[in-house]
Design an enzyme around this catalytic site. Structure first.
Site, PDB file in Angstrom:
ATOM      1  N   ASP A 199      33.525 -45.450  -4.857  1.00 20.05           N
ATOM      2  CA  ASP A 199      32.642 -44.267  -4.391  1.00 20.05           C
ATOM      3  C   ASP A 199      32.807 -43.040  -5.292  1.00 20.05           C
ATOM      4  O   ASP A 199      33.823 -43.119  -6.318  1.00 20.05           O
ATOM      5  CB  ASP A 199      33.042 -43.756  -3.026  1.00 20.05           C
ATOM      6  CG  ASP A 199      31.796 -42.496  -2.619  1.00 20.05           C
ATOM      7  OD1 ASP A 199      30.712 -42.377  -2.904  1.00 20.05           O
ATOM      8  OD2 ASP A 199      32.375 -41.462  -1.923  1.00 20.05           O
ATOM      9  N   SER A 200      32.202 -41.887  -5.163  1.00 19.71           N
ATOM     10  CA  SER A 200      32.243 -41.073  -6.238  1.00 19.71           C
ATOM     11  C   SER A 200      33.502 -40.228  -5.818  1.00 19.71           C
ATOM     12  O   SER A 200      34.027 -39.590  -6.718  1.00 19.71           O
ATOM     13  CB  SER A 200      31.209 -39.947  -6.231  1.00 19.71           C
ATOM     14  OG  SER A 200      30.940 -39.471  -4.699  1.00 19.71           O
TER      15      SER A 200
ATOM     16  N   CYS B  53      28.882 -46.099  -1.536  1.00 20.39           N
ATOM     17  CA  CYS B  53      28.286 -45.111  -2.115  1.00 20.39           C
ATOM     18  C   CYS B  53      26.671 -45.536  -2.084  1.00 20.39           C
ATOM     19  O   CYS B  53      26.221 -46.181  -2.862  1.00 20.39           O
ATOM     20  CB  CYS B  53      28.569 -44.661  -3.623  1.00 20.39           C
ATOM     21  SG  CYS B  53      27.873 -43.185  -4.203  1.00 20.39           S
TER      22      CYS B  53
ATOM     23  N   GLU C 201      34.275 -33.093   0.989  1.00 14.73           N
ATOM     24  CA  GLU C 201      35.527 -33.035   0.155  1.00 14.73           C
ATOM     25  C   GLU C 201      36.734 -32.202   0.414  1.00 14.73           C
ATOM     26  O   GLU C 201      37.760 -32.031   0.391  1.00 14.73           O
ATOM     27  CB  GLU C 201      35.143 -32.860  -1.141  1.00 14.73           C
ATOM     28  CG  GLU C 201      34.550 -34.167  -1.647  1.00 14.73           C
ATOM     29  CD  GLU C 201      35.255 -35.356  -2.204  1.00 14.73           C
ATOM     30  OE1 GLU C 201      36.282 -35.235  -2.558  1.00 14.73           O
ATOM     31  OE2 GLU C 201      34.577 -36.407  -2.328  1.00 14.73           O
TER      32      GLU C 201
ATOM     33  N   CYS D 279      24.519 -41.130   3.301  1.00  7.61           N
ATOM     34  CA  CYS D 279      25.844 -40.907   2.255  1.00  7.61           C
ATOM     35  C   CYS D 279      27.018 -41.114   2.727  1.00  7.61           C
ATOM     36  O   CYS D 279      27.195 -40.625   4.021  1.00  7.61           O
ATOM     37  CB  CYS D 279      25.487 -39.495   1.834  1.00  7.61           C
ATOM     38  SG  CYS D 279      27.065 -38.690   0.803  1.00  7.61           S
TER      39      CYS D 279
HETATM   40  N1  DGL Z   1      29.208 -40.650  -1.190  1.00  9.65           N
HETATM   41  C1  DGL Z   1      27.996 -41.036  -1.931  1.00  9.65           C
HETATM   42  C2  DGL Z   1      26.824 -41.447  -1.179  1.00  9.65           C
HETATM   43  O1  DGL Z   1      26.997 -42.086  -0.190  1.00  9.65           O
HETATM   44  C3  DGL Z   1      27.646 -39.517  -2.673  1.00  9.65           C
HETATM   45  C4  DGL Z   1      28.360 -38.375  -2.727  1.00  9.65           C
HETATM   46  C5  DGL Z   1      28.049 -37.739  -4.139  1.00  9.65           C
HETATM   47  O2  DGL Z   1      28.702 -37.814  -5.250  1.00  9.65           O
HETATM   48  O3  DGL Z   1      27.092 -36.826  -4.401  1.00  9.65           O
HETATM   49  O4  DGL Z   1      25.686 -41.365  -1.750  1.00  9.65           O
END
Ligand code: DGL
Length: 271
Positions: free
Chosen positions: A12-13, A75, A152, A184
């Site tokens: 994930d990010s 993600c 976060e 998300c």
């Molecule tokens: N957790 C990521 C998702 O499911 C994205 C969060 C992000 O980096 O904007 O889309």
């Protein structure tokens, strides 16, 4: 039966993919996982499709170099850009297919809400996939970008988060929705305030649960081979593209009830 002790890669990010990893750890306690958080380049949700695609390919390549047997794209934003089911011969799982499938099965009144990043809303993948299962379902998508920063920051059950949720979700509350996809992977961390604002009768769909069900089926079909280990692995490796004490503290807390393995953090480059 052939066994495969190699790890499963998850990326994930940032911290959001841990909501998927937590479900995977509960469902498959003897499997080894390696998690990649691309913290140097978070958030993905405000970036273009091309940039997210490039980052995601680099993440896949990195996990491949760590000798994984399958990859979970934990993600949604990255999943809108990775449409392949295989990468270099390895099975790849996105979170959108199981999430949209579960939403289509869950709704009784055919009104579904999608809460996601701007990039995921723009890609329109959920609406397309839900309507492929049932064209009568109305899909209402709402971008909620600040939820990523709140997750976060660790403000998971906080009055500020509730106020932000009120503001993002006020229109959606008038659409008579009975099902909302937390589209998300950061958003399940904010489940409490989101549920409070939407009300107890709305079903919240979490992709972590949905993806564990799919992986269970694929283990049974031996598309992915199980490990023959009979104990929890000694270590759970979390790789980050930038160091972050906040991430380390929060992830240790979030995973405490889900694994007995020692969590090891490593700063890596994926470029
Ligand atoms: N957790 C990521 C998702 O499911 C994205 C969060 C992000 O980096 O904007 O889309």
């Amino acid at each position: 039966m052939i066994f495969d002790p190699r790890p499963i890669g998850v990326f994930d990010s940032g911290i959001g993919g841990l909501t998927v990893l937590r479900e995977l750890l509960l469902a498959f306690p003897y499997e080894t996982f390696i998690y990649l958080g691309d913290t140097a380049r978070l958030p993905y949700g405000s970036k273009s499709g091309n940039t997210v695609r490039k980052y995601s390919e680099q993440n896949l390549k990195f996990l491949l170099s760590r000798n994984v047997k399958a990859i979970v794209v934990a993600c949604n934003t990255a999943s809108t850009q990775i449409n392949e089911d295989f990468y270099e011969g390895l099975p790849v799982y996105n979170v959108i297919d199981p999430g949209s499938h579960l939403a289509a099965l869950t709704t009784k009144n055919n009104n579904v809400g999608i809460l996601a990043t701007r990039a995921t809303v723009k890609a329109n993948s959920y609406e397309q996939k839900i309507k492929m299962q049932n064209p009568l379902i109305n899909v209402f998508s709402v971008p909620c970008p600040l939820f990523v920063s709140l997750a976060e920051e660790g403000w998971h059950d906080d009055v500020i988060t509730e106020q932000v949720a009120e503001r993002y979700l006020s229109d959606l509350k008038n659409k008579n929705i009975d099902t909302v996809v937390l589209a998300c992977t950061h958003y399940p961390l904010l489940k409490k305030p989101i549920q409070k604002v939407l009300g107890p009768s709305v079903n919240l769909i979490d992709s972590g649960v949905a993806i564990s069900l799919i992986l269970k089926i694929d283990f049974e079909k031996e598309k992915v081979k199980r490990t023959d280990q009979k104990n929890a692995p000694d270590q759970l490796l979390i790789c980050l593209t930038d160091t972050g004490l906040q991430f380390e503290n929060l992830s240790t807390q979030l995973l405490a009830d889900h694994t007995k393995s020692k969590i090891i953090f490593e700063t890596v480059s994926v470029i």
